[in-house]
Design a protein around this motif. Structure first.
Motif, PDB file in Angstrom:
ATOM      1  N   HIS A 100       0.884  -1.172   0.000  1.00  0.00           N
ATOM      2  CA  HIS A 100       0.000   0.000   0.000  1.00  0.00           C
ATOM      3  C   HIS A 100       0.923   1.223   0.000  1.00  0.00           C
ATOM      4  CE1 HIS A 100      -2.388  -2.917   2.417  1.00  0.00           C
ATOM      5  NE2 HIS A 100      -3.454  -2.329   1.960  1.00  0.00           N
ATOM      6  N   GLU A 231     -10.915  -6.905  -4.094  1.00  0.00           N
ATOM      7  CA  GLU A 231     -10.702  -7.929  -3.055  1.00  0.00           C
ATOM      8  C   GLU A 231     -11.916  -8.039  -2.135  1.00  0.00           C
ATOM      9  OE1 GLU A 231      -6.847  -7.868  -1.129  1.00  0.00           O
ATOM     10  OE2 GLU A 231      -7.724  -8.629   0.730  1.00  0.00           O
ATOM     11  N   LYS A 233     -14.315  -8.926   0.977  1.00  0.00           N
ATOM     12  CA  LYS A 233     -14.215  -9.163   2.423  1.00  0.00           C
ATOM     13  C   LYS A 233     -15.575  -8.821   3.032  1.00  0.00           C
ATOM     14  CE  LYS A 233     -11.617  -8.046   6.588  1.00  0.00           C
ATOM     15  NZ  LYS A 233     -10.484  -7.354   7.205  1.00  0.00           N
ATOM     16  N   GLU A 267      -9.088 -13.747  -0.875  1.00  0.00           N
ATOM     17  CA  GLU A 267      -8.296 -14.011   0.335  1.00  0.00           C
ATOM     18  C   GLU A 267      -8.981 -15.064   1.208  1.00  0.00           C
ATOM     19  OE1 GLU A 267      -6.556 -10.660   2.297  1.00  0.00           O
ATOM     20  OE2 GLU A 267      -6.837 -11.535   4.284  1.00  0.00           O
ATOM     21  N   HIS A 270     -10.871 -13.975   4.355  1.00  0.00           N
ATOM     22  CA  HIS A 270     -12.083 -13.243   3.980  1.00  0.00           C
ATOM     23  C   HIS A 270     -13.169 -14.209   3.514  1.00  0.00           C
ATOM     24  CE1 HIS A 270      -9.503  -9.401   3.048  1.00  0.00           C
ATOM     25  NE2 HIS A 270      -9.365  -9.857   4.279  1.00  0.00           N
ATOM     26  N   ASP A 295      -4.807 -13.742  -1.983  1.00  0.00           N
ATOM     27  CA  ASP A 295      -4.127 -13.385  -0.748  1.00  0.00           C
ATOM     28  C   ASP A 295      -4.166 -14.644   0.104  1.00  0.00           C
ATOM     29  OD1 ASP A 295      -3.485 -10.874  -1.487  1.00  0.00           O
ATOM     30  OD2 ASP A 295      -4.665  -9.824   0.028  1.00  0.00           O
ATOM     31  N   ASP A 306     -10.452 -11.572  11.499  1.00  0.00           N
ATOM     32  CA  ASP A 306      -9.487 -11.721  10.416  1.00  0.00           C
ATOM     33  C   ASP A 306      -8.081 -11.846  11.020  1.00  0.00           C
ATOM     34  OD1 ASP A 306      -8.582 -11.741   7.825  1.00  0.00           O
ATOM     35  OD2 ASP A 306      -8.732  -9.581   7.532  1.00  0.00           O
ATOM     36  N   ASP A 338      -0.686 -12.379   2.435  1.00  0.00           N
ATOM     37  CA  ASP A 338      -1.268 -11.302   3.237  1.00  0.00           C
ATOM     38  C   ASP A 338      -1.478 -11.896   4.635  1.00  0.00           C
ATOM     39  OD1 ASP A 338      -2.546  -9.156   4.268  1.00  0.00           O
ATOM     40  OD2 ASP A 338      -4.183  -9.099   2.817  1.00  0.00           O
TER      41      ASP A 338
HETATM   42  C1  XUL Z   1      -7.428  -6.408   4.712  1.00  0.00           C
HETATM   43  C2  XUL Z   1      -6.675  -6.869   3.545  1.00  0.00           C
HETATM   44  C3  XUL Z   1      -5.858  -5.831   2.866  1.00  0.00           C
HETATM   45  C4  XUL Z   1      -5.831  -5.941   1.383  1.00  0.00           C
HETATM   46  C5  XUL Z   1      -5.086  -4.840   0.710  1.00  0.00           C
HETATM   47  O1  XUL Z   1      -8.112  -7.403   5.374  1.00  0.00           O
HETATM   48  O2  XUL Z   1      -6.701  -8.019   3.198  1.00  0.00           O
HETATM   49  O3  XUL Z   1      -4.577  -5.907   3.377  1.00  0.00           O
HETATM   50  O4  XUL Z   1      -5.261  -7.142   0.973  1.00  0.00           O
HETATM   51  O5  XUL Z   1      -5.595  -3.590   1.038  1.00  0.00           O
END
Ligand code: XUL
Ligand code: CO
Length: 436
Positions: A100, A231, A233, A267, A270, A295, A306, A338
């Motif tokens: 980021h 992404e 979540k 992810e 998530h 992720d 999480d 991640d």
């Molecule tokens: C938050 C998450 C973030 C994203 C990128 O839960 O997974 O780190 O991957 O913003």
């Protein structure tokens, strides 16, 4: 100067090795389904947890020992951290990293100052990339930490904050382009709401769509050819995140003309927070041509949040790789860790243990999945299970040449329906265990 002087480059030593700082299964040059593991997996170290994590949790402050870090949010410290990060990633043998904007460079008092800080660090990142050959899998903008984003970024009720978020993504895209990033990720940190009493959901969703279109347009304008990734979540930090799961994200993209521009970054933690398995989410995205990247982490069944743990479960990685191999890999996406070490694992060497274990778990999952696929056990079973749609009335249903009336006629003329057959779930679960 070395920041990990006791650790040399992590080598592949094979499954019999007892060396904790060696790969047992990840041999980057090993071929799995015609691809070198290195190219198939595209392992990625994430900058935020690995180099900015402190080990703090809602009940306690940081615990992690990071002797190279002076704890300040200065640009000098940020530039030094680049050397730490690249030494770590190089010793680990990971081909990619992801970041980021605010992980790599400190936010300034103004947007102009923040952009300047980012430029200084981006220069250092570029030099480190050139020196080591490590590449950027994706960049993104942190639009959730700063208090200005309390109501969201693209879905805020404050138009000035929307404008600020747009300017921030503009810059993050430019830096991602400059660093040769192969993707750009949107994770809607605070794009959601807690209560409809104060929320115009329709307006917020329209604004989010406008925002993403502006990003797509700007990328085109500056020649950024990377893949956009959304992404999913389901919760955290808001109760209702607009990007709940793969289905919600794809519905949003389809409803707003974003299909074809945006794929998904799925992810594990998530997925499970949404009440899905990772395999479900991956397959749901894949069958719609929208599985872009992953992720790779895992949650804890006993904790409902999480936790972002490193993936070590071979059953999980095998399931992931069954889907990933089905689409021939993730390129230009990859497998991004991640994930963060537990706050009790506070020594720098724990970062190596965590990543080595996760890379091994995925490499093993890849080999197991390839063996399952080679024998065709699942594919053959599934194909056979749906064979009634291969010919006769089933084929007509799929072709769309029948309707309710003709189907009724078909059934009325039949003496008996074809018998149902066992789904053999337990048999198949046992079979998969034989490959583990
Ligand atoms: C938050 C998450 C973030 C994203 C990128 O839960 O997974 O780190 O991957 O913003
Ligand atoms: Co993530």
């Amino acid at each position: 100067m070395s920041f990990f002087p006791e650790i040399s480059k992590i080598q592949y030593e094979g499954p019999k090795s007892k060396n904790p700082l060696a790969f047992k299964h990840y041999n980057p040059d090993e071929i799995v389904e015609n691809q070198r593991l290195k190219e198939l997996m595209r392992f990625t170290v994430c900058y935020w947890h690995t180099f900015r994590g402190t080990g703090s949790d809602p009940f306690g402050s940081g615990t992690l020992q990071r002797p190279w870090d002076d704890g300040s949010n200065s640009v000098e410290n940020a530039v030094k951290r680049v050397d730490v990060a690249f030494e770590f990633i190089e010793k680990l043998g990971c081909p990619f990293y992801a970041f980021h904007d605010r992980d790599v460079a400190p936010e300034g008092d103004t947007l102009a100052q923040s952009n300047k800080n980012l430029d200084v660090v981006a220069k250092a990142l570029k030099a480190a990339q050139q020196r080591t050959g490590i590449k950027l899998l994706w960049g993104t903008a942190n639009m959730f930490s700063n208090p200005r984003f309390m109501h969201g970024a693209a879905t805020t009720c404050n138009a000035d904050v929307f404008a600020f978020a747009a300017a921030q993504v503009k810059k993050a895209l430019e830096v991602t382009l400059e660093l040769g990033g192969e993707n750009y990720v949107f994770w809607g940190g605070r794009e959601g709401y807690h209560n409809l009493f104060n929320t115009d959901m329709k307006r917020e969703l329209d604004h989010l769509a406008k925002f993403m279109h502006m990003a797509v347009d700007y990328a085109k304008k500056i020649g950024f050819k990377g893949q956009f990734l959304f992404e999913p979540k389901p919760k955290e930090p808001t109760k209702h995140q607009y990007d709940f799961d793969a289905a919600a994200c794809l519905n949003f993209c389809r409803a707003n003309g974003l299909m074809g521009h945006v794929k998904l970054n799925i992810e594990t933690n998530h997925a499970t927070l949404a009440g899905h398995t990772m395999m479900h989410e991956l397959e749901y995205a894949r069958i719609q041509g929208a599985l872009g990247s992953i992720d790779a982490n895992t949650g804890d069944l006993m904790l409902g949040w999480d936790t972002d743990q490193f993936p070590t479960d071979i059953y999980l990685t095998t399931q992931c790789m069954l889907v990933i191999l089905e689409q021939g890999g993730l390129t230009p996406g990859g497998v991004n860790f991640d994930a963060k070490v537990r706050r009790e694992s506070f020594e720098p060497v724990d970062l190596f243990h965590a990543h080595i274990g996760a890379m091994d778990a995925f490499a093993r999952g890849a080999k197991i999945a390839a063996a399952i696929r080679k024998d065709g056990v699942l594919k053959d079973f599934v194909k056979n299970r749906y064979r009634s749609f291969d010919s006769g009335i089933g084929a007509e249903i799929e072709k769309g040449t029948v309707n309710f009336e003709t189907l009724e006629k078909y059934v009325l003329a039949k003496h008996e329906l074809a018998a149902n057959e066992s789904g053999r779930q337990e048999y198949l679960e046992n079979l998969i265990n034989q490959y583990l």
